[in-house]
Scaffold this motif. Structure first.
Motif, short mmCIF file in Angstrom:
data_model
loop_
_atom_site.label_atom_id
_atom_site.label_comp_id
_atom_site.label_asym_id
_atom_site.label_seq_id
_atom_site.Cartn_x
_atom_site.Cartn_y
_atom_site.Cartn_z
N ARG A 127 0.82 -1.21 0.00
CA ARG A 127 0.00 0.00 0.00
C ARG A 127 0.85 1.27 0.00
NH1 ARG A 127 -3.22 -4.09 2.57
NH2 ARG A 127 -5.15 -4.19 1.34
N GLY A 128 2.16 1.11 -0.23
CA GLY A 128 3.03 2.27 -0.31
C GLY A 128 3.47 2.82 1.03
N LEU A 129 3.28 2.03 2.10
CA LEU A 129 3.69 2.49 3.42
C LEU A 129 5.16 2.19 3.66
CD1 LEU A 129 0.61 1.21 5.47
CD2 LEU A 129 1.07 3.56 4.78
N ASP A 130 5.82 3.07 4.35
CA ASP A 130 7.20 2.88 4.77
C ASP A 130 7.17 2.10 6.07
OD1 ASP A 130 9.90 2.99 5.29
OD2 ASP A 130 9.83 5.05 6.06
N VAL A 131 7.58 0.83 6.04
CA VAL A 131 7.48 -0.04 7.20
C VAL A 131 8.82 -0.16 7.90
CG1 VAL A 131 6.85 -2.33 8.02
CG2 VAL A 131 5.64 -1.34 6.07
N GLN A 132 8.83 0.10 9.17
CA GLN A 132 9.99 -0.15 10.01
C GLN A 132 9.69 -1.36 10.88
OE1 GLN A 132 11.10 2.96 12.74
NE2 GLN A 132 12.93 1.86 13.45
N ARG A 133 10.35 -2.47 10.60
CA ARG A 133 10.15 -3.69 11.39
C ARG A 133 11.20 -3.75 12.49
NH1 ARG A 133 10.58 -9.92 9.19
NH2 ARG A 133 11.22 -10.82 11.20
N ILE A 134 10.74 -4.03 13.69
CA ILE A 134 11.62 -4.08 14.85
C ILE A 134 11.45 -5.44 15.52
CG2 ILE A 134 12.25 -2.99 17.04
CD1 ILE A 134 10.76 -0.47 15.99
N ASP A 135 12.48 -6.28 15.48
CA ASP A 135 12.47 -7.56 16.18
C ASP A 135 13.10 -7.37 17.55
OD1 ASP A 135 11.54 -8.39 13.75
OD2 ASP A 135 13.04 -9.95 13.44
#
Length: 242
Positions: free
Chosen positions: A35-43
């Protein structure tokens, strides 16, 4: 959070990530990016602090001892509760689901306090384990299609007055209480016993989490052919005569 970014937190993958539950964070991450979102994944491993500024928190299942350790550390850390107070969305599976409740029975046979973010209480059933495919009708308020998943637990989870059943089973055991309920939710906190991973089988639940985080009523459509193929295959397999 801006309307073009999303912070997705995967909680304790070193303790709580059985039966492919890591797939849930991958699905949310991918569907947000589509959807064009800037995703920051944090494990966040169990020796790290839980960040409080995430948008969506995902917690998987785990064996009995890792569940006890995870609950102790989450209670001591307090970050997930503060994130909830900040309006974060929390989605949990199996052991993670039990941890979000008031209490559960740990590997030592003791009743252990949970986080109390869901009005549920979990114990251990005396009958055989609940194992196999599940089909269930999602709570009508959520406006989602039939739930498909895989359960493998001996837990029995009772819902309190402020928790709503996530779904009602047609096939399988769900919460194991005999009342036909599966999972629970209240506000921005969701819990289920479903593996699969459940968001790969039910991608519109992932979309619901994103919509809640963005505070929007709808998302742009994406290509769901792969997900629908998986859903169709698993539903057909579950409903075939033995």
């Amino acid at each position: 959070m801006s309307d073009t970014s999303l912070r997705v937190v995967w909680v304790y993958p070193d303790l709580l990530s059985t039966y492919g539950d890591q797939g849930n964070v991958l699905v949310v991450e991918r569907r947000a990016q589509q959807r064009g979102l800037d995703v920051q994944r944090i494990d966040v491993r169990s020796d790290q602090q839980i960040p409080t500024s995430g948008d969506i928190y995902l917690i998987g299942g785990g064996e009995d001892r890792p569940q006890r350790l995870a609950s102790e550390r989450l209670v001591r850390d307090g970050g997930l509760e503060r994130a909830h107070d900040n309006g974060a969305i929390i989605f949990s599976v199996c052991a993670g689901y039990q941890i979000l409740g008031h209490e559960f029975v740990n590997d030592l046979g003791e009743r252990q306090p949970g986080l109390g973010l869901l009005d549920v209480t979990s114990g251990r059933g005396e009958d055989e384990r609940c194992v196999g495919d599940v089909l269930a009708d999602m709570d009508e308020r959520l406006g989602l299609p039939q739930l498909t998943g895989f359960e493998n637990h001996q837990g029995v989870t009772h819902l309190g007055p402020t928790a709503r059943p996530l779904a009602r089973v047609r096939l399988g055991k769900g919460n194991g209480t005999g009342d036909g309920t599966e999972g629970a939710y209240n506000g921005t906190v969701f819990g289920t016993y479903m593996h699969g991973p459940v968001l790969a089988r039910n991608p519109l639940i992932g979309d619901l989490l994103i919509k809640l985080a963005l505070d929007v009523n709808a998302l742009p459509p994406v290509d769901d052919r792969w997900y629908e193929a998986l859903r169709g295959e698993r539903i057909a397999s579950a409903t075939q005569p033995a």
